[in-house]
Design a protein around this motif. Structure first.
Motif, short mmCIF file in Angstrom:
data_model
loop_
_atom_site.label_atom_id
_atom_site.label_comp_id
_atom_site.label_asym_id
_atom_site.label_seq_id
_atom_site.Cartn_x
_atom_site.Cartn_y
_atom_site.Cartn_z
N SER A 1 50.62 30.32 -40.52
CA SER A 1 49.78 29.69 -39.49
C SER A 1 48.81 30.69 -38.88
CB SER A 1 50.65 29.09 -38.38
OG SER A 1 51.41 28.03 -38.89
N LEU A 2 49.29 31.90 -38.64
CA LEU A 2 48.43 32.95 -38.10
C LEU A 2 47.31 33.27 -39.08
CD1 LEU A 2 47.83 35.14 -35.97
CD2 LEU A 2 49.51 36.59 -37.14
N ALA A 3 47.64 33.45 -40.34
CA ALA A 3 46.62 33.74 -41.36
C ALA A 3 45.64 32.59 -41.50
CB ALA A 3 47.30 34.04 -42.70
N LYS A 4 46.11 31.37 -41.40
CA LYS A 4 45.23 30.21 -41.56
C LYS A 4 44.21 30.13 -40.43
CE LYS A 4 45.18 25.42 -42.86
NZ LYS A 4 45.55 24.17 -42.28
N ARG A 5 44.63 30.54 -39.22
CA ARG A 5 43.68 30.56 -38.10
C ARG A 5 42.52 31.50 -38.39
NH1 ARG A 5 47.47 31.77 -33.56
NH2 ARG A 5 46.25 33.64 -33.58
N TYR A 6 42.79 32.60 -39.05
CA TYR A 6 41.73 33.57 -39.35
C TYR A 6 40.94 33.19 -40.59
CZ TYR A 6 43.09 36.91 -35.81
OH TYR A 6 43.32 37.52 -34.60
N MET A 7 41.62 32.70 -41.61
CA MET A 7 40.95 32.49 -42.89
C MET A 7 40.30 31.11 -43.00
SD MET A 7 41.44 35.45 -43.93
CE MET A 7 40.48 35.27 -45.40
N GLY A 8 40.78 30.13 -42.26
CA GLY A 8 40.14 28.83 -42.25
C GLY A 8 40.58 27.88 -43.35
N ASN A 9 41.33 28.36 -44.33
CA ASN A 9 41.83 27.45 -45.36
C ASN A 9 43.18 27.93 -45.87
OD1 ASN A 9 41.61 28.84 -48.10
ND2 ASN A 9 39.52 29.11 -47.35
N ALA A 10 43.94 26.98 -46.39
CA ALA A 10 45.33 27.25 -46.76
C ALA A 10 45.46 28.23 -47.92
CB ALA A 10 46.04 25.95 -47.09
N MET A 11 44.59 28.13 -48.91
CA MET A 11 44.72 29.01 -50.07
C MET A 11 44.50 30.48 -49.70
SD MET A 11 43.07 26.74 -53.18
CE MET A 11 42.79 28.18 -54.13
N SER B 1 59.55 43.48 -31.16
CA SER B 1 58.60 44.49 -31.61
C SER B 1 58.40 44.39 -33.13
CB SER B 1 59.05 45.90 -31.21
OG SER B 1 60.23 46.28 -31.86
N PHE B 2 59.45 44.01 -33.85
CA PHE B 2 59.35 43.81 -35.29
C PHE B 2 58.41 42.64 -35.59
CE2 PHE B 2 61.02 41.68 -39.16
CZ PHE B 2 60.73 42.68 -40.07
N GLU B 3 58.56 41.55 -34.85
CA GLU B 3 57.69 40.38 -35.04
C GLU B 3 56.24 40.71 -34.73
OE1 GLU B 3 59.18 37.05 -32.80
OE2 GLU B 3 61.19 37.36 -33.59
N ALA B 4 56.01 41.43 -33.65
CA ALA B 4 54.64 41.82 -33.28
C ALA B 4 54.03 42.70 -34.37
CB ALA B 4 54.64 42.55 -31.94
N TRP B 5 54.82 43.60 -34.93
CA TRP B 5 54.37 44.49 -36.00
C TRP B 5 53.97 43.66 -37.22
CZ3 TRP B 5 57.15 45.59 -40.67
CH2 TRP B 5 56.62 46.64 -41.43
N MET B 6 54.78 42.67 -37.58
CA MET B 6 54.46 41.82 -38.74
C MET B 6 53.17 41.03 -38.49
SD MET B 6 58.02 40.34 -40.33
CE MET B 6 58.31 39.24 -38.97
N LYS B 7 53.02 40.50 -37.29
CA LYS B 7 51.81 39.73 -36.97
C LYS B 7 50.57 40.62 -37.06
CE LYS B 7 53.97 36.17 -34.16
NZ LYS B 7 54.11 35.58 -32.82
N ARG B 8 50.69 41.84 -36.60
CA ARG B 8 49.56 42.78 -36.68
C ARG B 8 49.18 43.04 -38.14
NH1 ARG B 8 45.00 44.20 -34.17
NH2 ARG B 8 44.30 46.12 -35.09
N ILE B 9 50.17 43.14 -39.00
CA ILE B 9 49.89 43.34 -40.43
C ILE B 9 49.13 42.14 -40.99
CG2 ILE B 9 50.97 43.48 -42.73
CD1 ILE B 9 53.07 45.33 -41.46
N VAL B 10 49.53 40.93 -40.62
CA VAL B 10 48.82 39.73 -41.09
C VAL B 10 47.38 39.74 -40.59
CG1 VAL B 10 48.71 37.20 -40.92
CG2 VAL B 10 50.91 38.33 -41.31
N VAL B 11 47.20 40.02 -39.31
CA VAL B 11 45.84 40.06 -38.75
C VAL B 11 45.01 41.11 -39.48
CG1 VAL B 11 44.49 40.64 -36.69
CG2 VAL B 11 46.48 39.14 -36.49
N ASN B 12 45.57 42.28 -39.72
CA ASN B 12 44.84 43.33 -40.43
C ASN B 12 44.47 42.92 -41.85
OD1 ASN B 12 44.82 45.07 -38.25
ND2 ASN B 12 46.62 46.20 -38.92
N GLU B 13 45.37 42.24 -42.54
CA GLU B 13 45.07 41.73 -43.89
C GLU B 13 43.89 40.77 -43.83
OE1 GLU B 13 46.16 42.31 -47.04
OE2 GLU B 13 47.55 43.86 -46.36
N CYS B 14 43.93 39.86 -42.87
CA CYS B 14 42.85 38.87 -42.74
C CYS B 14 41.52 39.54 -42.40
CB CYS B 14 43.21 37.85 -41.66
SG CYS B 14 44.60 36.79 -42.11
N LEU B 15 41.56 40.48 -41.47
CA LEU B 15 40.32 41.17 -41.09
C LEU B 15 39.75 41.96 -42.27
CD1 LEU B 15 41.19 42.44 -37.50
CD2 LEU B 15 39.90 40.39 -38.17
#
Length: 184
Positions: A32-42, A69-83
């Motif tokens: 869901s986090l990645a989809k917010r940044y990328m705009g599409n499911a694929m 803190s583990f969850e926040a770290w994982m979310k940051r990794i997703v955001v960084n991948e998307c960016l």
């Protein structure tokens, strides 16, 4: 939905059972986090898979005080991948100001919108607007942090956010027939 610290410790030693448990617990949230940044499911799925590969590879280096803190770290990794993907595709671009016009006010409209309705509208924003909106509004980054992460100026970050809000107002008006103002 917190994960046990024991699972995190097992994950650090590349335990496949721990990897499976982490994936099962967090794949929906991270997708869901990645989809917010990328705009599409694929594209979001690709970013989520890349993020999990980084998570599993880097977990042994992490020092996590608790599951949050583990969850926040994982979310940051997703955001960084998307960016990184957004920067690679050069999809961060300005649109003409005429695209998003300033509208009158009716604050009750946002109360009528469901969370999922708002996310769908955010996903339809152009990549640059969507990225800054997500980072500023949803993730709580400052314009200074956004500028640094995206390699843009603070002024561009502020401008992109302003245009994103105007475009969202326009979309809400088109759908609901009422005008609104975002208050962030």
């Amino acid at each position: 939905m917190l994960i046990l610290l024991k699972t995190i410790e097992l994950l650090k030693s590349n335990n496949p059972i721990a990897q499976k448990e982490v994936f099962e617990k967090y794949s929906d949230v991270l997708f869901s986090l990645a989809k917010r940044y990328m705009g599409n499911a694929m594209a979001a799925e690709d970013m989520m898979v890349n993020a999990f590969m980084s998570i599993f590879k880097s977990a042994s280096k992490g020092k996590f005080e608790n599951a949050r803190s583990f969850e926040a770290w994982m979310k940051r990794i997703v955001v960084n991948e998307c960016l990184s993907e957004i920067r690679r595709n050069n999809s961060f671009q300005m649109l003409p100001q005429s695209v998003a016009e300033n509208l009158a006010l009716e604050p009750d409209v946002l109360k009528q919108l469901a969370h999922d309705d708002i996310l769908v509208l955010v996903e339809k924003l152009p990549p640059g607007y969507r990225t800054v909106f997500n980072m500023y509004v949803m993730e709580g980054y400052s314009h200074k942090e956004i500028a640094k992460d995206l390699g843009i100026s603070e002024g561009t970050s502020k401008s992109q956010l302003s245009h994103a809000k105007k475009m969202l107002r326009n979309k809400i008006t088109n759908i609901y027939g009422k005008e609104t103002r975002f208050r962030y």
